[in-house]
Scaffold this active site. Structure first.
Site, short mmCIF file in Angstrom:
data_model
loop_
_atom_site.label_atom_id
_atom_site.label_comp_id
_atom_site.label_asym_id
_atom_site.label_seq_id
_atom_site.Cartn_x
_atom_site.Cartn_y
_atom_site.Cartn_z
N GLU A 77 -8.64 6.15 -10.37
CA GLU A 77 -8.63 6.52 -11.79
C GLU A 77 -7.31 6.15 -12.45
O GLU A 77 -7.22 6.13 -13.68
CB GLU A 77 -8.89 8.03 -11.94
CG GLU A 77 -10.29 8.43 -11.59
CD GLU A 77 -10.57 9.90 -11.85
OE1 GLU A 77 -9.61 10.64 -12.18
OE2 GLU A 77 -11.73 10.30 -11.72
N HIS A 89 -3.57 4.18 -2.40
CA HIS A 89 -4.53 3.31 -1.72
C HIS A 89 -5.14 4.01 -0.51
O HIS A 89 -6.34 3.92 -0.25
CB HIS A 89 -3.84 2.04 -1.23
CG HIS A 89 -3.21 1.19 -2.29
ND1 HIS A 89 -1.84 1.09 -2.44
CD2 HIS A 89 -3.75 0.41 -3.25
CE1 HIS A 89 -1.57 0.26 -3.44
NE2 HIS A 89 -2.71 -0.17 -3.96
N GLU A 106 0.25 5.93 -0.74
CA GLU A 106 -0.71 7.03 -0.53
C GLU A 106 -1.91 6.96 -1.48
O GLU A 106 -2.98 7.47 -1.14
CB GLU A 106 0.00 8.38 -0.74
CG GLU A 106 0.61 8.97 0.51
CD GLU A 106 -0.38 9.18 1.65
OE1 GLU A 106 -0.12 8.62 2.74
OE2 GLU A 106 -1.40 9.87 1.48
N GLN A 121 -9.70 -0.28 -15.99
CA GLN A 121 -10.25 -1.15 -14.95
C GLN A 121 -11.52 -0.53 -14.35
O GLN A 121 -12.53 -1.22 -14.15
CB GLN A 121 -9.21 -1.37 -13.86
CG GLN A 121 -9.74 -2.01 -12.59
CD GLN A 121 -8.63 -2.31 -11.60
OE1 GLN A 121 -7.89 -3.27 -11.78
NE2 GLN A 121 -8.50 -1.50 -10.56
N VAL A 131 -3.17 9.68 -7.44
CA VAL A 131 -2.21 10.32 -6.53
C VAL A 131 -0.82 10.14 -7.12
O VAL A 131 -0.45 9.03 -7.56
CB VAL A 131 -2.30 9.69 -5.12
CG1 VAL A 131 -1.28 10.33 -4.18
CG2 VAL A 131 -3.72 9.83 -4.57
N LEU A 152 0.81 -1.22 0.00
CA LEU A 152 0.00 0.00 0.00
C LEU A 152 0.84 1.27 0.00
O LEU A 152 1.92 1.32 0.59
CB LEU A 152 -0.92 -0.01 1.23
CG LEU A 152 -1.85 -1.22 1.31
CD1 LEU A 152 -2.71 -1.15 2.58
CD2 LEU A 152 -2.75 -1.33 0.08
N SER A 199 2.49 3.73 -7.58
CA SER A 199 2.14 2.36 -7.96
C SER A 199 2.98 1.41 -7.12
O SER A 199 4.16 1.68 -6.85
CB SER A 199 2.44 2.12 -9.44
OG SER A 199 2.42 0.73 -9.72
P1 AMP Z 1 -3.85 -2.29 -6.69
O1 AMP Z 1 -3.41 -2.63 -5.32
O2 AMP Z 1 -2.75 -1.84 -7.60
O3 AMP Z 1 -4.74 -3.35 -7.30
O4 AMP Z 1 -4.77 -1.00 -6.54
C1 AMP Z 1 -5.87 -1.02 -5.67
C2 AMP Z 1 -6.69 0.22 -5.92
O5 AMP Z 1 -5.90 1.38 -5.68
C3 AMP Z 1 -7.20 0.31 -7.36
O6 AMP Z 1 -8.52 0.82 -7.35
C4 AMP Z 1 -6.22 1.28 -7.97
O7 AMP Z 1 -6.76 1.98 -9.08
C5 AMP Z 1 -5.97 2.22 -6.81
N1 AMP Z 1 -4.72 2.95 -7.00
C6 AMP Z 1 -3.50 2.44 -7.29
N2 AMP Z 1 -2.59 3.43 -7.46
C7 AMP Z 1 -3.25 4.60 -7.29
C8 AMP Z 1 -2.87 5.98 -7.34
N3 AMP Z 1 -1.62 6.35 -7.61
N4 AMP Z 1 -3.83 6.91 -7.12
C9 AMP Z 1 -5.12 6.54 -6.85
N5 AMP Z 1 -5.53 5.26 -6.78
C10 AMP Z 1 -4.62 4.29 -7.00
#
Ligand code: AMP
Length: 272
Positions: free
Chosen positions: A145, A34, A32, A150, A173, A30, A182
């Site tokens: 977003e 998330h 910022e 997705q 973010v 996780l 990411s």
């Molecule tokens: P993940 O753990 O990569 O599957 O992401 C879980 C959720 O967090 C998904 O809805 C992603 O779109 C969101 N997410 C991942 N990175 C970001 C970011 N930089 N800003 C906003 N939401 C994010």
């Protein structure tokens, strides 16, 4: 924060939570981004459930499933500090027991872009999100977003299958230099990290050029060239309308996916 690892315990715990109930599904590691989803969820609901599940079904054969980071204790501490009521940490066998045979497949919106470069990826996403929705039964769910396609797939699925869950998208973010946060950024070497900023820079310039009236095809070609000069291997650079179709007029969003070494990065920006 309560942490549960089996479905019966999840259902019993969810039944006691005040509603409306918001849900934030993640794959952990996780950051910022998330945590911003969690804060948005808290602002809209009486309780928040988060999940961490690195979903094998959405990874291709040669992708990073085995090396995907899994800092479980740190993740749990971050979610607890943000006021998450319940953390759902299912083992793989609880999600895909022997005999599991159902796939949720959203056509159209999932077919181009990442759907084309990662065959089966969005079937994996739609299937796990549908399952998690049925397990948690939230009133609202929050997605970033950053994963624009997705988000479109999940909105389509929820509408098509009459899921009574309000889907909220949360703006991306970013690091101070513009790179979208990411979990995969930690794979980047120092040199790759320095070059990675070309991805948001290129998309910002592309969005600006299109909004200023530049021909879309040549603006896309320029963007691809700029990414390649920065050292990216480009999967796609695309300009789409509100239904994720590639267009040369009425562009609403520009998106790109590109690899630096073995790390695949994605990003997208609005065209105003
Ligand atoms: P993940 O753990 O990569 O599957 O992401 C879980 C959720 O967090 C998904 O809805 C992603 O779109 C969101 N997410 C991942 N990175 C970001 C970011 N930089 N800003 C906003 N939401 C994010």
């Amino acid at each position: 924060m309560q942490t549960v690892r089996d479905l019966a315990a999840l259902r019993a715990a969810v039944a006691l939570l005040p509603r409306p109930l918001a849900f934030v599904p993640t794959m952990g590691a996780l950051h910022e981004g998330h945590l911003t989803l969690v804060r948005e969820a808290r602002a809209h609901a009486a309780s928040v459930v988060a999940s961490i599940f690195v979903n094998p079904m959405q990874f291709g054969a040669n992708e990073d499933l085995s090396r995907y980071p899994r800092p479980e204790a740190e993740d749990a501490a971050l979610l607890s500090a943000e006021g998450v009521a319940l953390l759902w940490l299912p083992p793989v066998e609880a999600i895909y027991p022997p005999g599991f045979a159902t796939t949720v497949s959203v056509s159209g919106v999932s077919e181009g872009l990442c759907g084309a470069s990662r065959p089966g990826h969005f079937d994996g996403v739609a299937t796990i999100v549908a399952k998690l929705f049925n397990q948690v039964r939230p009133d609202l769910a929050f997605f970033g977003e950053k994963d624009w396609q997705q988000l479109a797939v999940i909105r389509r699925m929820a509408a098509d299958l009459d899921m009574a869950i309000a889907i909220h998208g949360v703006p991306t973010v970013r690091e101070a230099d513009g790179l979208a946060l990411s979990s995969r950024n930690q794979y980047l070497s120092a040199d790759e990290r320095a070059r990675a900023v070309a991805l948001p820079d290129t998309l910002a310039a592309l969005a600006l050029a299109i909004s200023a009236g530049a021909p879309v095809d040549s603006a896309l070609a320029d963007a691809r060239g700029r990414l390649e000069r920065a050292g990216f291997a480009v999967d796609y650079v695309a300009a789409v309308d509100g239904s994720m179709s590639p267009v040369t007029e009425g562009v609403e969003r520009v998106l790109a996916a590109a690899r630096l070494g073995s790390t695949r990065l994605i990003d997208n920006m609005p065209v105003r």
